[in-house]
Write a protein that holds these residues in place. Structure first.
Motif, PDB file in Angstrom:
ATOM      1  N   SER A   6      -7.782  65.016  71.828  1.00 46.08           N
ATOM      2  CA  SER A   6      -7.606  64.986  73.282  1.00 46.08           C
ATOM      3  C   SER A   6      -8.937  65.166  74.001  1.00 46.08           C
ATOM      4  N   ARG A  12     -10.578  61.995  73.856  1.00 46.30           N
ATOM      5  CA  ARG A  12      -9.799  60.969  74.579  1.00 46.30           C
ATOM      6  C   ARG A  12      -9.605  59.721  73.709  1.00 46.30           C
ATOM      7  N   GLU A  22      -6.841  58.354  72.511  1.00 51.40           N
ATOM      8  CA  GLU A  22      -5.762  57.469  72.976  1.00 51.40           C
ATOM      9  C   GLU A  22      -6.269  56.555  74.084  1.00 51.40           C
ATOM     10  N   ALA A  23      -6.957  57.127  75.074  1.00 50.66           N
ATOM     11  CA  ALA A  23      -7.473  56.327  76.187  1.00 50.66           C
ATOM     12  C   ALA A  23      -8.519  55.325  75.704  1.00 50.66           C
ATOM     13  N   GLU A  57      -6.765  52.466  73.940  1.00 50.34           N
ATOM     14  CA  GLU A  57      -6.114  51.593  74.920  1.00 50.34           C
ATOM     15  C   GLU A  57      -7.139  50.739  75.659  1.00 50.34           C
ATOM     16  N   GLU A 100       0.183  47.704  73.998  1.00 51.58           N
ATOM     17  CA  GLU A 100       1.176  48.382  73.166  1.00 51.58           C
ATOM     18  C   GLU A 100       1.216  47.774  71.771  1.00 51.58           C
ATOM     19  N   ARG A 127       7.654  56.032  70.035  1.00 46.62           N
ATOM     20  CA  ARG A 127       7.099  55.055  70.987  1.00 46.62           C
ATOM     21  C   ARG A 127       7.829  53.724  70.877  1.00 46.62           C
ATOM     22  N   SER A 183       6.567  58.316  74.880  1.00 42.45           N
ATOM     23  CA  SER A 183       5.266  57.760  74.514  1.00 42.45           C
ATOM     24  C   SER A 183       4.308  58.901  74.200  1.00 42.45           C
ATOM     25  N   PRO A 193       1.005  60.699  72.689  1.00 49.69           N
ATOM     26  CA  PRO A 193      -0.388  60.286  72.484  1.00 49.69           C
ATOM     27  C   PRO A 193      -0.789  60.429  71.014  1.00 49.69           C
ATOM     28  N   ASP A 199      -4.478  60.505  69.862  1.00 51.99           N
ATOM     29  CA  ASP A 199      -5.206  61.753  70.083  1.00 51.99           C
ATOM     30  C   ASP A 199      -5.048  62.715  68.910  1.00 51.99           C
TER      31      ASP A 199
END
Length: 268
Positions: free
Chosen positions: A84, A87, A89-90, A93, A139, A239, A245, A247, A250
């Motif tokens: 986390s 970041r 996951e971000a 994406e 996704e 998910r 959803s 993360p 993370d």
């Protein structure tokens, strides 16, 4: 030849995704949803089988009967904390969104740019796809990348390949990933094909580790990693089933924390 197993795995994903995209275009949305739900249930089954590694005899013998569950819990907490902060996951994406833009760039028809004041050298692109298309690409990329990367075969197979012990494990993984790619791409589109890139980098890195470091993970450490990966796969299944959803990206550092915690606990 080290790396051959990973190349076969990547080819299986690309071919499977291409078949899935060809098939998915002819399927109604309801059928695509059913395919995604079915895949989510299968991922949940695989997750349960992997999570059961917490009961492996060698794992229990190395750390004690009460420690395996605590090791998995600690791995998820520490890994999730680190992921986390990074970041992950971000970032994953954003990588998916970048690839989506690169793959979907097409010239604007001449009629649409008549009278454009930017001149002949101005960049001419279509309007980006609607949000639904963007969401499907991201996704598809994220979910399929996580499914293809999480699990013992991705690491063990790549290490075995690097050690020169054969590519049997990666060939098995290639078959599983190929069939999964068909189902994913039928529902989520071209983002699934893009996930072949992370697979190439991830498994290629572990192949190199196998070449230079040899067999460095005892069976108890592998069991800890497998059980932790199984719980992460539960998050992927949730998910896909549109329950929540989580993360999951993370929490990926938990896969590296699990063997370290196992080594610490076993030392005491």
């Amino acid at each position: 030849m080290p790396g051959l197993g990973t190349l076969i795995n990547v080819a299986a994903i690309v071919v499977g995704a291409a078949l899935g995209m060809a098939l998915g275009g002819r399927l109604p949305q309801r059928t695509r949803d059913v395919v995604t739900d079915a895949l989510g249930l299968v991922v949940l089954l695989i997750a349960a089988l992997n999570a059961a590694s917490v009961l492996d005899g060698e794992f229990v013998a190395a750390v004690g009967s009460s420690a395996p569950t605590l090791i998995v819990l600690g791995s998820l907490l520490v890994g999730g904390f680190v992921g986390s902060l990074l970041r992950l996951e971000a970032r994953l994406e954003r990588l998916g969104e970048f690839l989506r833009r690169r793959l979907s760039r097409r010239p604007v028809p001449a009629a649409a740019v008549a009278g454009h004041s930017g001149g002949p050298d101005a960049t001419q692109e279509t309007t980006p796809p609607v949000a639904t298309g963007q969401d499907r690409f991201v996704e598809g990329f994220v979910s399929s990348s996580l499914v293809f990367l999480i699990g013992p075969l991705a690491i063990l197979g790549a290490i075995s390949d690097g050690l020169g012990n054969g590519i049997d494990q990666l060939v098995l993984k290639a078959a599983l990933d190929g069939f999964a790619a068909v189902a994913f791409a039928a529902a989520l589109g071209v983002g699934v094909m893009a996930s072949a890139g992370p697979v190439l980098l991830y498994q290629g890195a572990f192949t190199l580790l196998g070449v230079f470091l040899g067999g460095f993970l005892p069976d108890s450490h592998i069991s800890a990693l497998t059980a932790t990966g199984g719980l992460l796969l539960v998050g992927v299944a949730l998910r896909l089933l549109r329950v929540r959803s989580l993360p999951v990206a993370d929490m990926l550092p938990a896969l590296f924390v699990a063997p370290l915690l196992t080594a610490v606990v076993a030392a005491f």
